[in-house]
Design a protein around this motif. Structure first.
Motif, PDB file in Angstrom:
ATOM      1  N   ALA A   4       0.839  -1.338  -0.067  1.00  0.00           N
ATOM      2  CA  ALA A   4      -0.003  -0.149   0.119  1.00  0.00           C
ATOM      3  C   ALA A   4       0.909   1.316   0.018  1.00  0.00           C
ATOM      4  O   ALA A   4       0.267   2.302  -0.171  1.00  0.00           O
ATOM      5  CB  ALA A   4      -0.906  -0.050   1.165  1.00  0.00           C
ATOM      6  N   VAL A  48      -6.117  -3.183  -1.728  1.00  0.00           N
ATOM      7  CA  VAL A  48      -6.010  -1.732  -2.455  1.00  0.00           C
ATOM      8  C   VAL A  48      -6.529  -1.641  -3.689  1.00  0.00           C
ATOM      9  O   VAL A  48      -7.210  -0.646  -4.019  1.00  0.00           O
ATOM     10  CB  VAL A  48      -4.221  -1.742  -2.193  1.00  0.00           C
ATOM     11  CG1 VAL A  48      -3.966  -0.396  -3.306  1.00  0.00           C
ATOM     12  CG2 VAL A  48      -3.563  -1.650  -1.199  1.00  0.00           C
ATOM     13  N   TRP A  96      -6.383   1.823  -0.157  1.00  0.00           N
ATOM     14  CA  TRP A  96      -5.323   1.470   1.016  1.00  0.00           C
ATOM     15  C   TRP A  96      -6.003   1.372   2.238  1.00  0.00           C
ATOM     16  O   TRP A  96      -5.505   0.466   3.385  1.00  0.00           O
ATOM     17  CB  TRP A  96      -4.138   2.439   0.988  1.00  0.00           C
ATOM     18  CG  TRP A  96      -4.644   3.955   1.215  1.00  0.00           C
ATOM     19  CD1 TRP A  96      -4.992   5.189   0.695  1.00  0.00           C
ATOM     20  CD2 TRP A  96      -4.644   4.499   2.624  1.00  0.00           C
ATOM     21  NE1 TRP A  96      -5.431   6.010   1.277  1.00  0.00           N
ATOM     22  CE2 TRP A  96      -5.134   5.738   2.564  1.00  0.00           C
ATOM     23  CE3 TRP A  96      -4.564   4.105   3.928  1.00  0.00           C
ATOM     24  CZ2 TRP A  96      -5.324   6.663   3.672  1.00  0.00           C
ATOM     25  CZ3 TRP A  96      -4.635   4.661   5.023  1.00  0.00           C
ATOM     26  CH2 TRP A  96      -5.120   6.050   4.839  1.00  0.00           C
TER      27      TRP A  96
END
Length: 453
Positions: free
Chosen positions: A46, A173, A178
């Motif tokens: 992320a 993600v 995220w």
């Protein structure tokens, strides 16, 4: 009275019951560890998304990883002491409780500062869970061969996290953004806490207390050195502060004697200090690799975030497939030979990946990752067994905390140095190559330490 056949049946039943109980214990311990390590591994996927969403440079985003590692490393020693004093099961449950708060704060963070705060909370949770679970393995399994197997399985959860974490992180993600990588793990903490309730309690209170002065000096020293390693313009001042805090730490610990957080007599155990040095060198290279490779794959358009998650699988699958066998291999070939060989393979893997151009061609990068996974499988379990087996059961919490502190100190510095070298060279191929080569050199030094100790 029972005849011989009845005695044999009774003995067989007792052995089966014991094995079933040990399996339940190991399942609960490994679930808690898996939760900690998955939370760590998904974040690497992320980094690029956080960088874009919160409009932060690499120099700032790296603290999402480094702040977790720093809190984890700085508090592990107290986590081990608390486990010995208050009960290893109780501290593991407390850590799992804190898990929910850290993940929620990170997942809902509106700014980079709040996100980093959430990661610090998560690091505190990891500092409680890891030493408590490893100490329970050391205490609950009395027979050396069975204990070595249990530690190998426990260590294999690191590999399982690498198998689960990257693809899961890439998927989350892609699908949820995220924030999903933090929020989706909140309910899992409740499951892990429920499983840990079945563990027996274990503690060693005699002559022990929480060393707050030593903990404060340790936090100052590690924080100052990490700040310097992160390429601060005030690095010289930070290094001086780190040296001063380190001296303060050793003075306080010497005065505390056997009641110290880290009794200096414990550090005179050669096997323990060697294991600590090897653990730090291993994670210095490994965590730098895991931070940079997914980042550059995404920055340079080589792979999407989802593809990057799956591209990390060769390393993690090899780790998981072989970690549980290292107890048997240690008995056959010797722990030092296995650890030294594993460290050498990790160094070779980092060197191979450094020859690629920001992770391309993929075949070259994947070959290096596979070598790294093989080396981690050979070295991780035997090194942890060496550390915990070097002390009496009463100090198992402290020894496991020292081993894991070394791992996270290495990880903290590894990420900080890798990000600094990468950014200082224009965040391009040259910085990528030199950052990984630095990691390879440090891991190679760990291999020499393991073989020559």
């Amino acid at each position: 009275m029972c005849d011989n056949g009845e005695n044999e049946d009774l003995l067989t039943g007792m052995v089966v019951a014991t094995c079933d109980l040990e399996r339940r214990w190991l399942w609960a311990l490994c679930l808690a560890v898996l939760l900690v390590q998955v939370d760590t591994s998904v974040v690497n996927l992320a980094v690029r998304a956080i960088e874009v969403a919160l409009r932060a440079p690499v120099a700032t985003v790296r603290w999402v990883v480094a702040a977790y590692n720093l809190a984890y490393a700085a508090l592990l020693l107290s986590g081990g002491t608390l486990a010995d004093l208050l009960g290893r099961r109780r501290i593991a449950l407390l850590g799992l409780g804190i898990f929910t708060a850290g993940c929620a704060v990170a997942g809902l963070a509106p700014t980079m500062g709040v996100l980093i705060t959430g990661r610090v909370i998560s690091g505190v949770r990891a500092a409680l869970i890891l030493p408590a679970t490893l100490a329970l393995v050391r205490v609950l399994w009395h027979e050396p061969a069975r204990r070595a197997h249990a530690i190998g399985v426990w260590a294999g959860m690191n590999g399982a996290a690498f198998v689960i974490g990257p693809p899961l992180g890439g998927f989350l993600v892609t699908v949820t953004g995220w924030r999903g990588i933090f929020l989706v793990t909140v309910p899992l903490g409740l499951v892990a806490a429920w499983a840990a309730r079945s563990l027996p309690e274990s503690r060693a209170q005699a002559g022990r207390h929480l060393d707050l002065a030593g903990q404060a000096w340790a936090i100052c020293a590690l924080g100052a050195f990490t700040y310097a390693a992160a390429g601060s313009p005030h690095a010289a001042v930070a290094i001086l502060a780190g040296i001063t805090a380190s001296l303060g730490f050793f003075i306080v610990e010497r005065r505390a004697g056997a009641a110290a957080m880290v009794p200096l007599a414990l550090l005179r155990q050669g096997a323990l200090t060697d294991a600590v040095g090897v653990a730090a060198a291993m994670t210095f290279g490994m965590y730098g690799l895991l931070f940079l490779v997914p980042l550059v794959w995404q920055r340079f358009g080589i792979l999407t975030v989802g593809e990057a998650g799956f591209a990390l699988l060769p390393m993690s699958v090899i780790f998981v497939a072989l970690s549980h066998k290292t107890g048997r291999w240690s008995a056959r070939f010797g722990a030092k030979a296995l650890i030294g060989s594993g460290m050498a393979l990790i160094a070779m893997g980092l060197a191979v990946v450094s020859l690629s151009r920001v992770g391309a061609p993929l075949a070259l990068a994947e070959g290096g990752l596979a070598l790294t996974g093989l080396g981690m499988a050979l070295a991780t379990g035997p090194n942890l067994a060496l550390a915990t087996g070097a002390v009496t059961p009463e100090r198992s919490g402290t020894a496991s905390a020292l081993a894991n502190t070394a791992r996270m100190v290495g990880a903290t510095f590894g990420v900080a140095v890798a990000a600094t070298m990468y950014g200082a060279s224009g965040a391009g191929p040259l910085g990528f190559a030199w950052a990984l080569r630095m990691g390879a050199l440090v891991v190679a030094a760990g291999a020499v330490l393991a073989l020559c100790a």
